[in-house]
Design a protein around this motif. Structure first.
Motif, short mmCIF file in Angstrom:
data_model
loop_
_atom_site.label_atom_id
_atom_site.label_comp_id
_atom_site.label_asym_id
_atom_site.label_seq_id
_atom_site.Cartn_x
_atom_site.Cartn_y
_atom_site.Cartn_z
N VAL A 1 0.85 -1.19 0.00
CA VAL A 1 0.00 0.00 0.00
C VAL A 1 0.88 1.24 0.00
O VAL A 1 1.85 1.32 0.76
N LEU A 2 0.55 2.20 -0.85
CA LEU A 2 1.21 3.51 -0.83
C LEU A 2 0.33 4.47 -0.04
O LEU A 2 -0.86 4.60 -0.34
N TYR A 3 0.91 5.08 0.98
CA TYR A 3 0.15 6.00 1.84
C TYR A 3 0.82 7.36 1.85
O TYR A 3 2.05 7.46 2.05
N VAL A 4 0.04 8.44 1.64
CA VAL A 4 0.60 9.79 1.65
C VAL A 4 -0.30 10.72 2.45
O VAL A 4 -1.52 10.73 2.28
N ASP A 5 0.32 11.46 3.36
CA ASP A 5 -0.37 12.48 4.17
C ASP A 5 0.70 13.47 4.60
O ASP A 5 1.81 13.07 4.95
N ASP A 6 0.38 14.78 4.55
CA ASP A 6 1.40 15.77 4.89
C ASP A 6 1.71 15.81 6.38
O ASP A 6 2.69 16.44 6.78
N GLU A 7 0.89 15.13 7.21
CA GLU A 7 1.16 15.07 8.64
C GLU A 7 2.07 13.87 8.93
O GLU A 7 1.67 12.71 8.76
N VAL B 1 3.88 -1.25 3.64
CA VAL B 1 3.48 0.15 3.47
C VAL B 1 4.66 1.01 3.07
O VAL B 1 5.73 0.95 3.69
N ALA B 2 4.44 1.82 2.03
CA ALA B 2 5.38 2.88 1.65
C ALA B 2 4.73 4.20 2.02
O ALA B 2 3.75 4.62 1.40
N GLY B 3 5.22 4.84 3.09
CA GLY B 3 4.59 6.06 3.59
C GLY B 3 5.36 7.30 3.17
O GLY B 3 6.60 7.31 3.19
N PHE B 4 4.61 8.36 2.79
CA PHE B 4 5.22 9.61 2.34
C PHE B 4 4.49 10.80 2.96
O PHE B 4 3.26 10.76 3.15
N THR B 5 5.26 11.86 3.24
CA THR B 5 4.66 13.12 3.67
C THR B 5 4.62 14.14 2.54
O THR B 5 4.00 15.19 2.69
#
Length: 364
Positions: free
Chosen positions: A241-247, A265-269
């Motif tokens: 899952v690719l997850y992106v949130d500026d927080e 999970v690949a998480g990005f801000t």
């Protein structure tokens, strides 16, 4: 030209001027240097209620001035009689014969200066409705600005609440059910529910139709004993899952939550970095989760880019502040679901599981 012809011509001019005065749509009043009314047209009667006979010979202040307007009148009148012009006119509270009040825009000019007929000619228009409309518009603009600010506060508040309650839930599941800290974590749950109620009030003020759930059940005593996240481990079965949130705090939280459910999970801000990662290998991800409101790129724009590359990939959007127009725009992009914070932790695992299962036949 003989004298009789000159008199006749002057009389004709005076008659035309009187006709113009009588037909003028604006109240027209003439007064002398002592402020005694000399002329009063029908429009003045319609505006202020006094007949011409009632007005002629009376002091103009006695007819139309109010205590609120006198300070301005006392400042303007001497200047006007000394030759100072007021090209933009003056807006004054003005009184009618029945003592009701209106706002009038007065255009004033000194006439016949230096002669026995020296005085002031004034045209007055009722601008009460216009000024009220302007005040109403300003109030509406301020209300819209406050509503937008309230929506932004709700968005930030939801992010904070999600980070607090989500991490508290993970902590509760890491501890034995009889651990003393469970009581404190249960208090966090109750505080979170109260905070969600405050968010609802803010969203109601902002005119947002999408509201946070009235109850935020992130964990409870029974949940702590059964560890719902633990019972769902391997649901993701290694799905990526690719997850992106500026927080940053939410990326950290959701990454941990999804990992416990068996997802990679690949998480990005940063939305641009997340998009670059997806573009480098679109087939590497079985689902994409993005926040709606981000500073560098909106969630709608991000989802549009992703779905152009892989129209079949399930995209889920999260937000704590969703207007009706936002929901419509989100769904038009092809996003499969829209989750409202702060219940993202509760719902995201189930939603991803359902959407990935639905996408498998399409992928195959």
């Amino acid at each position: 030209m003989n004298a009789d012809a000159g008199v006749l011509q002057l009389q004709a001019i005076n008659q035309r001027l009187q006709l113009y005065l009588d037909r003028a749509p604006l109240a027209c009043i003439v007064w002398d240097t002592h402020h005694i009314v000399r002329a009063w047209n029908p429009a003045a009667t319609a505006t202020f209620g006094y007949t011409e006979a009632e007005a002629i010979g009376r002091h103009i202040h006695e007819l139309v001035a109010t205590p609120a307007s006198m300070p301005t009148i006392n400042e303007v009148c001497p200047k006007l009689l000394s030759g100072v012009e007021f090209p933009d006119g003056v807006v004054l509270e003005t009184r009618r014969k029945d003592d009701s009040r209106l706002q009038c825009h007065w255009h004033l000019a000194l006439v016949d200066r230096g002669t026995a007929d020296e005085g002031v000619i004034a045209f007055a228009s009722d601008v009460t409705a216009r000024l009220q409309a302007e005040r109403d518009r300003e109030l509406l603009e301020k209300s819209h600005a406050l509503a937008a600010m309230a929506g932004g506060i709700a968005h930030d508040f939801n992010n904070i609440l999600l980070a607090i309650c989500g991490n508290a839930r993970l902590a509760a599941e890491d501890l034995p059910a009889d651990h003393p800290a469970q009581l404190s974590l249960a208090e966090v749950q109750r505080a979170g529910a109260r905070a969600a109620g405050i968010i609802n009030q803010i969203l109601a003020f902002s005119g947002n139709e999408e509201q946070a759930p009235k109850e935020v059940v992130l964990f409870n005593e029974t949940a702590a004993r059964t560890s719902p996240l633990t019972t769902q481990v391997l649901r993701g079965q290694g799905q990526s899952v690719l997850y992106v949130d500026d927080e940053e705090s939410l990326v950290y939280l959701i990454t941990r939550v999804l990992q416990r459910l068996g997802y990679r999970v690949a998480g990005f801000t940063d939305a641009h970095e997340a998009l670059a990662a997806f573009q480098s290998d679109p087939a590497a991800y079985q689902a994409v989760v993005t926040d709606l409101s981000m500073p560098s790129m909106s969630g709608i724009e991000f989802a549009t880019h992703v779905l152009k590359l892989r129209p079949e990939v399930p995209v889920v959007m999260t937000s704590g502040y969703v207007r009706a127009m936002d929901r419509e725009s989100v769904m038009k992009t092809g996003v499969r679901d829209l989750l409202l914070k702060p219940n993202t932790v509760e719902e995201l695992g189930d939603v991803l599981h359902r959407l990935i299962l639905q996408a498998r036949p399409q992928a195959s």
